[in-house]
Design a protein around this motif. Structure first.
Motif, PDB file in Angstrom:
ATOM      1  N   THR A   1      50.742   3.591   8.508  1.00  0.00           N
ATOM      2  CA  THR A   1      49.605   4.269   9.128  1.00  0.00           C
ATOM      3  C   THR A   1      49.831   4.587  10.605  1.00  0.00           C
ATOM      4  O   THR A   1      48.965   5.152  11.250  1.00  0.00           O
ATOM      5  N   TRP A   2      50.951   4.191  11.146  1.00  0.00           N
ATOM      6  CA  TRP A   2      51.283   4.374  12.559  1.00  0.00           C
ATOM      7  C   TRP A   2      50.365   3.566  13.485  1.00  0.00           C
ATOM      8  O   TRP A   2      50.290   3.821  14.674  1.00  0.00           O
ATOM      9  N   SER A   3      49.649   2.617  12.948  1.00  0.00           N
ATOM     10  CA  SER A   3      48.748   1.812  13.783  1.00  0.00           C
ATOM     11  C   SER A   3      49.438   0.591  14.365  1.00  0.00           C
ATOM     12  O   SER A   3      48.912  -0.041  15.279  1.00  0.00           O
ATOM     13  N   THR A   4      50.613   0.255  13.854  1.00  0.00           N
ATOM     14  CA  THR A   4      51.381  -0.879  14.357  1.00  0.00           C
ATOM     15  C   THR A   4      52.805  -0.424  14.620  1.00  0.00           C
ATOM     16  O   THR A   4      53.395   0.282  13.807  1.00  0.00           O
ATOM     17  N   ALA A   5      53.347  -0.839  15.766  1.00  0.00           N
ATOM     18  CA  ALA A   5      54.730  -0.535  16.124  1.00  0.00           C
ATOM     19  C   ALA A   5      55.485  -1.845  16.311  1.00  0.00           C
ATOM     20  O   ALA A   5      54.909  -2.849  16.738  1.00  0.00           O
ATOM     21  N   TYR A   6      56.762  -1.812  16.005  1.00  0.00           N
ATOM     22  CA  TYR A   6      57.612  -2.989  16.149  1.00  0.00           C
ATOM     23  C   TYR A   6      58.759  -2.615  17.081  1.00  0.00           C
ATOM     24  O   TYR A   6      59.520  -1.693  16.807  1.00  0.00           O
ATOM     25  N   PHE A   7      58.857  -3.346  18.186  1.00  0.00           N
ATOM     26  CA  PHE A   7      59.853  -3.026  19.208  1.00  0.00           C
ATOM     27  C   PHE A   7      60.340  -4.308  19.861  1.00  0.00           C
ATOM     28  O   PHE A   7      59.527  -5.087  20.368  1.00  0.00           O
ATOM     29  N   ARG A   8      61.650  -4.524  19.825  1.00  0.00           N
ATOM     30  CA  ARG A   8      62.271  -5.684  20.470  1.00  0.00           C
ATOM     31  C   ARG A   8      61.593  -7.003  20.106  1.00  0.00           C
ATOM     32  O   ARG A   8      61.313  -7.830  20.958  1.00  0.00           O
ATOM     33  N   GLY A   9      61.278  -7.176  18.853  1.00  0.00           N
ATOM     34  CA  GLY A   9      60.664  -8.411  18.387  1.00  0.00           C
ATOM     35  C   GLY A   9      59.171  -8.516  18.651  1.00  0.00           C
ATOM     36  O   GLY A   9      58.558  -9.532  18.349  1.00  0.00           O
ATOM     37  N   ARG A  10      58.586  -7.494  19.192  1.00  0.00           N
ATOM     38  CA  ARG A  10      57.147  -7.484  19.479  1.00  0.00           C
ATOM     39  C   ARG A  10      56.404  -6.714  18.394  1.00  0.00           C
ATOM     40  O   ARG A  10      56.921  -5.745  17.848  1.00  0.00           O
ATOM     41  N   THR A  11      55.187  -7.136  18.135  1.00  0.00           N
ATOM     42  CA  THR A  11      54.285  -6.391  17.269  1.00  0.00           C
ATOM     43  C   THR A  11      53.236  -5.766  18.174  1.00  0.00           C
ATOM     44  O   THR A  11      52.504  -6.473  18.869  1.00  0.00           O
ATOM     45  N   LEU A  12      53.207  -4.451  18.196  1.00  0.00           N
ATOM     46  CA  LEU A  12      52.309  -3.704  19.076  1.00  0.00           C
ATOM     47  C   LEU A  12      51.292  -2.954  18.226  1.00  0.00           C
ATOM     48  O   LEU A  12      51.661  -2.259  17.282  1.00  0.00           O
ATOM     49  N   ARG A  13      50.030  -3.092  18.574  1.00  0.00           N
ATOM     50  CA  ARG A  13      48.966  -2.406  17.835  1.00  0.00           C
ATOM     51  C   ARG A  13      48.421  -1.259  18.659  1.00  0.00           C
ATOM     52  O   ARG A  13      48.290  -1.357  19.877  1.00  0.00           O
ATOM     53  N   ARG A  14      48.076  -0.200  17.969  1.00  0.00           N
ATOM     54  CA  ARG A  14      47.489   0.961  18.631  1.00  0.00           C
ATOM     55  C   ARG A  14      46.117   0.579  19.172  1.00  0.00           C
ATOM     56  O   ARG A  14      45.354  -0.122  18.520  1.00  0.00           O
ATOM     57  N   ALA A  15      45.839   1.048  20.356  1.00  0.00           N
ATOM     58  CA  ALA A  15      44.549   0.770  20.993  1.00  0.00           C
ATOM     59  C   ALA A  15      43.947   2.078  21.448  1.00  0.00           C
ATOM     60  O   ALA A  15      44.641   2.943  21.970  1.00  0.00           O
ATOM     61  N   GLY A  16      42.661   2.212  21.281  1.00  0.00           N
ATOM     62  CA  GLY A  16      42.019   3.474  21.563  1.00  0.00           C
ATOM     63  C   GLY A  16      41.421   3.628  22.944  1.00  0.00           C
ATOM     64  O   GLY A  16      41.382   4.708  23.472  1.00  0.00           O
ATOM     65  N   LYS A  17      40.956   2.578  23.562  1.00  0.00           N
ATOM     66  CA  LYS A  17      40.179   2.749  24.785  1.00  0.00           C
ATOM     67  C   LYS A  17      40.831   2.136  26.012  1.00  0.00           C
ATOM     68  O   LYS A  17      40.154   1.698  26.932  1.00  0.00           O
ATOM     69  N   MET A  18      42.153   2.141  26.058  1.00  0.00           N
ATOM     70  CA  MET A  18      42.854   1.652  27.242  1.00  0.00           C
ATOM     71  C   MET A  18      43.131   2.829  28.166  1.00  0.00           C
ATOM     72  O   MET A  18      43.376   3.949  27.704  1.00  0.00           O
ATOM     73  N   LEU A  19      43.114   2.579  29.457  1.00  0.00           N
ATOM     74  CA  LEU A  19      43.259   3.640  30.445  1.00  0.00           C
ATOM     75  C   LEU A  19      44.664   4.253  30.450  1.00  0.00           C
ATOM     76  O   LEU A  19      44.817   5.459  30.326  1.00  0.00           O
ATOM     77  N   ASP A  20      45.694   3.446  30.617  1.00  0.00           N
ATOM     78  CA  ASP A  20      47.057   3.964  30.763  1.00  0.00           C
ATOM     79  C   ASP A  20      47.989   3.567  29.630  1.00  0.00           C
ATOM     80  O   ASP A  20      49.192   3.765  29.738  1.00  0.00           O
ATOM     81  N   ALA A  21      47.486   2.977  28.575  1.00  0.00           N
ATOM     82  CA  ALA A  21      48.339   2.507  27.497  1.00  0.00           C
ATOM     83  C   ALA A  21      47.792   2.979  26.156  1.00  0.00           C
ATOM     84  O   ALA A  21      46.631   3.323  26.036  1.00  0.00           O
ATOM     85  N   ASN A  22      48.682   2.983  25.162  1.00  0.00           N
ATOM     86  CA  ASN A  22      48.219   3.347  23.829  1.00  0.00           C
ATOM     87  C   ASN A  22      48.531   2.267  22.793  1.00  0.00           C
ATOM     88  O   ASN A  22      48.148   2.390  21.645  1.00  0.00           O
ATOM     89  N   PHE A  23      49.228   1.197  23.197  1.00  0.00           N
ATOM     90  CA  PHE A  23      49.511   0.056  22.330  1.00  0.00           C
ATOM     91  C   PHE A  23      49.395  -1.228  23.146  1.00  0.00           C
ATOM     92  O   PHE A  23      49.543  -1.205  24.367  1.00  0.00           O
ATOM     93  N   TYR A  24      49.135  -2.334  22.466  1.00  0.00           N
ATOM     94  CA  TYR A  24      49.135  -3.638  23.127  1.00  0.00           C
ATOM     95  C   TYR A  24      49.874  -4.637  22.248  1.00  0.00           C
ATOM     96  O   TYR A  24      49.912  -4.506  21.018  1.00  0.00           O
TER      97      TYR A  24
END
Length: 101
Positions: A26-49
């Motif tokens: 669903t492209w809602s989760t990204a995996y990068f360098r051992g991290r699990t990053l989730r898509r976030a909608g209401k962050m100012l300068d970011a799109n994943f956490y």
């Protein structure tokens, strides 16, 4: 993909990388360098956490003109397994999976 850590740095000054990012179906989760990053909608300068640390990240496709950040100079670390494909992309080749647009 272009990935930049946003948490703890002034605008566009965090470390950044060019490398492979895996996404969920669903492209809602990204995996990068051992991290699990989730898509976030209401962050100012970011799109994943990061789900473990809550650090914020910006993930996007790389740009040929190397203007991946909005305001600052960008010298991303290029992951060894991405070097050849990234340099070909800078010279005009399509990214893998994007050959038709």
């Amino acid at each position: 993909m272009f990935v930049q850590l946003k948490t703890g740095y002034n605008t566009d000054r965090g470390p950044s990388w060019i490398g492979w990012v895996d996404f969920s179906k669903t492209w809602s989760t990204a995996y990068f360098r051992g991290r699990t990053l989730r898509r976030a909608g209401k962050m100012l300068d970011a799109n994943f956490y990061d789900v473990r640390t809550n650090e914020e990240f910006w993930i996007s496709g790389p740009k040929r003109d190397r203007t991946d950040t909005r305001y600052g100079p960008c010298n991303p670390e290029i992951e060894p397994q991405a070097v050849e494909i990234y340099h070909a992309f800078l010279e005009g080749a399509p990214l893998p999976g994007r050959e038709n647009g």
